[in-house]
Enzyme design. Structure first.
Site, PDB file in Angstrom:
ATOM      1  N   HIS A 245     -28.427  -5.305  52.195  1.00 27.82           N
ATOM      2  CA  HIS A 245     -27.805  -4.970  50.909  1.00 27.82           C
ATOM      3  C   HIS A 245     -26.293  -4.758  51.046  1.00 27.82           C
ATOM      4  O   HIS A 245     -25.813  -4.147  51.993  1.00 27.82           O
ATOM      5  CB  HIS A 245     -28.461  -3.754  50.259  1.00 27.82           C
ATOM      6  CG  HIS A 245     -29.957  -3.924  50.157  1.00 27.82           C
ATOM      7  ND1 HIS A 245     -30.819  -2.872  50.170  1.00 27.82           N
ATOM      8  CD2 HIS A 245     -30.729  -5.038  50.069  1.00 27.82           C
ATOM      9  CE1 HIS A 245     -32.068  -3.308  50.085  1.00 27.82           C
ATOM     10  NE2 HIS A 245     -32.031  -4.624  50.034  1.00 27.82           N
ATOM     11  N   CYS A 349     -28.443   2.005  44.356  1.00 25.54           N
ATOM     12  CA  CYS A 349     -29.784   1.546  44.757  1.00 25.54           C
ATOM     13  C   CYS A 349     -30.847   2.014  43.770  1.00 25.54           C
ATOM     14  O   CYS A 349     -31.798   1.287  43.475  1.00 25.54           O
ATOM     15  CB  CYS A 349     -30.218   2.137  46.096  1.00 25.54           C
ATOM     16  SG  CYS A 349     -29.066   2.047  47.421  1.00 25.54           S
TER      17      CYS A 349
HETATM   18  N1  ARG Z   1     -28.206  -0.904  54.323  1.00 25.43           N
HETATM   19  C1  ARG Z   1     -27.274   0.031  53.744  1.00 25.43           C
HETATM   20  C2  ARG Z   1     -26.960   1.143  54.732  1.00 25.43           C
HETATM   21  O1  ARG Z   1     -27.846   1.532  55.436  1.00 25.43           O
HETATM   22  C3  ARG Z   1     -27.849   0.669  52.526  1.00 25.43           C
HETATM   23  C4  ARG Z   1     -27.913  -0.203  51.356  1.00 25.43           C
HETATM   24  C5  ARG Z   1     -28.807   0.377  50.331  1.00 25.43           C
HETATM   25  N2  ARG Z   1     -28.731  -0.356  49.125  1.00 25.43           N
HETATM   26  C6  ARG Z   1     -29.757  -0.541  48.320  1.00 25.43           C
HETATM   27  N3  ARG Z   1     -29.523  -1.182  47.209  1.00 25.43           N
HETATM   28  N4  ARG Z   1     -30.969  -0.165  48.614  1.00 25.43           N
HETATM   29  O2  ARG Z   1     -25.885   1.660  54.782  1.00 25.43           O
END
Ligand code: ARG
Length: 364
Positions: A245, A349
């Protein structure tokens, strides 16, 4: 006639992340399960010391105290949105506990409806059900079907990207996530088009997507062709050992303002610098490293929600970011959210924009 007086806006209308927000879907903790362990988890979850928890408890309900704490944050968030005059919609309760068995894979259960942002990609008057990378999230769209049907009946366009197979050809065999400093790699092959809706972020006619362990080039190509000539879908170069994401990494939050994660964005795309955008560097997160984070990293502090070009919902406790927003000319609205982030993510999110008052424009 100003946009505000124009009553003829489509019921689904979202072209960017900052037009004045009118209606939004907020996820729910109801029925939320610990995601069942699967090949993709090691590729997408940063906190290795917490994987064991998923291995042991995947497919069972989250411990009640975690769920209740997450729910409290979500209630506060919904309360703020409603107090700001925004219509809040919620998913339909859904039984995530049933096992899945397809011709290509089996998995113990689904997960939750905590994060609609990952599932539905809203672009203009169109809702696209994303071809998601996690097997356990394949049916998560079902929790939003009632809403999609309603929005369709009120005039929205509603499509599903090609449903992925998610069999052994989808993931690289024997994949090991890179260590910090190693070249970036992701678990996905180019066998079929894949993206989570949150791998994509909107900026009018320019749409940005980052390759991740849920999003491959095939998925980005599919999206470009599907959207057609009116849009330019750009691939953003990011660096992340467990990429999943774009919205804690690269986030156009207002016209001329791009918020970036300094660890993950090493080169800002030229079109922003050429267009004279301000590059806002997210300060170091303030969440203590000891705070349990089962699904995301501390950079989730960047995962704010814009109510319009100025008002921004930010997590309480992230004082450096709150101050930075003030210095940059925004109006931050703090809301407790660290306990929701423990099992889910941030404000972006936990939501998906349905209607913002504005029209399709080019900002770059
Ligand atoms: N992978 C990102 C991190 O750990 C979090 C992204 C979350 N975004 C979402 N739309 N679920 O920093």
């Amino acid at each position: 006639m100003s946009d505000q007086q124009n009553p003829s806006y489509p019921v689904v209308n979202a072209h960017n992340e900052w037009d004045p927000l009118e209606e939004i879907i907020v996820g729910t903790v109801e029925g939320a399960l610990v995601p069942p362990w699967d090949v993709i988890m090691e590729a997408t979850l940063h906190r290795e010391e917490l994987w064991e928890f998923h291995r042991m408890h995947g497919g069972t309900p989250w411990p009640n105290e975690l769920l209740r704490a997450a729910e409290k944050d979500l209630d506060e968030f919904v309360h703020i949105l409603e107090a700001e005059g925004i219509t809040v919609r919620r998913p339909t309760p859904y039984d995530f506990s049933r096992p899945l068995c397809t011709p290509d894979y089996e998995i113990k259960s689904s997960c939750y409806a905590l994060m609609p942002r990952d599932v539905l990609l809203v672009i203009g008057d169109q809702i696209i059900e994303a071809p998601m990378g996690w097997r356990s999230r394949y049916h998560e769209n079902h929790a939003y079907k009632d809403l999609c049907k309603e929005y369709f009946q009120k005039g929205a366009r509603w499509v599903s990207a090609p449903r992925p197979q998610l069999g052994s050809k989808t993931y690289k065999e024997g994949f090991v996530a890179p260590q910090e400093g190693d070249p970036m790699r992701t678990i996905l092959t180019e066998f079929e088009p894949l993206f989570d809706a949150a791998d994509v972020i909107k900026c009018g006619r320019d749409i940005f997507a980052a390759i991740s362990s849920c999003c491959n080039r095939f998925g980005i190509d599919w999206l470009q062709r599907h959207l057609g000539d009116g849009y330019r879908v750009h691939e953003v170069e990011v660096y992340d050992t467990h990429p999943m994401h774009i919205d804690a990494t690269f986030y156009p939050i207002a016209p001329g303002k791009l918020l970036i994660n300094p660890e993950r964005v090493r080169r800002v795309p030229q079109i922003f610098t050429q267009a004279g955008w301000d590059i806002l560097v997210c300060p170091e997160p303030m969440m203590p490293s000891s705070h349990p984070m089962y699904n995301s990293s501390r950079w989730i502090c960047m995962n704010v929600l814009m109510l319009d070009e100025e008002r921004v919902i930010v997590s309480k406790g992230e004082d450096r970011l709150i101050q930075a927003f003030k210095d940059w000319g925004f109006k931050p609205i703090p809301c407790n959210f660290w306990n929701f982030s423990t099992i889910g993510g941030g404000f972006h999110c936990a939501t998906v924009d349905i209607r913002r008052r504005g029209k399709l424009e080019s900002y770059l």
